[in-house]
Design a protein around this motif. Structure first.
Motif, short mmCIF file in Angstrom:
data_model
loop_
_atom_site.label_atom_id
_atom_site.label_comp_id
_atom_site.label_asym_id
_atom_site.label_seq_id
_atom_site.Cartn_x
_atom_site.Cartn_y
_atom_site.Cartn_z
N ASP A 4 20.53 10.08 -29.83
CA ASP A 4 20.37 9.35 -28.59
C ASP A 4 21.28 8.12 -28.58
O ASP A 4 21.42 7.44 -29.59
N LEU A 28 21.56 10.69 -17.43
CA LEU A 28 21.09 11.62 -18.46
C LEU A 28 21.00 13.04 -17.93
O LEU A 28 20.58 13.27 -16.79
N ALA A 32 17.72 15.01 -22.29
CA ALA A 32 18.39 13.96 -23.05
C ALA A 32 17.60 12.66 -22.95
O ALA A 32 16.71 12.51 -22.11
#
Length: 78
Positions: A4, A28, A32
């Protein structure tokens, strides 16, 4: 699995923080996430996510102060 990205908003002007956070969230892909780093508990941000993106995000505290808060914020696939 990819790592991340991290968004550290501690140096941003407070009025600009939510704009940057939501911009990062909107970018995103489903599934994600990013790690938010803040200098206080971002609980009001959580309520804003609930109001605007209910059922579309995940929220997981990774560190809860007293000086640094880290929260993993994700975009759900459903």
């Amino acid at each position: 699995m990819t790592q991340d990205s991290q968004l550290d908003v501690r140096e941003l002007i407070p009025r600009d923080r939510h704009t940057q956070i939501f911009s990062t969230y909107q970018a995103l892909e489903p599934g994600a996430a990013f790690i938010l780093v803040n200098d206080h508990d971002p609980k009001p941000l959580y309520y804003q996510f609930q109001a605007e993106n209910a059922g579309e995000f995940s929220w997981e505290y990774l560190e809860e102060g007293p000086e640094v808060w880290r929260v993993r914020i994700g975009r759900t696939t459903g």
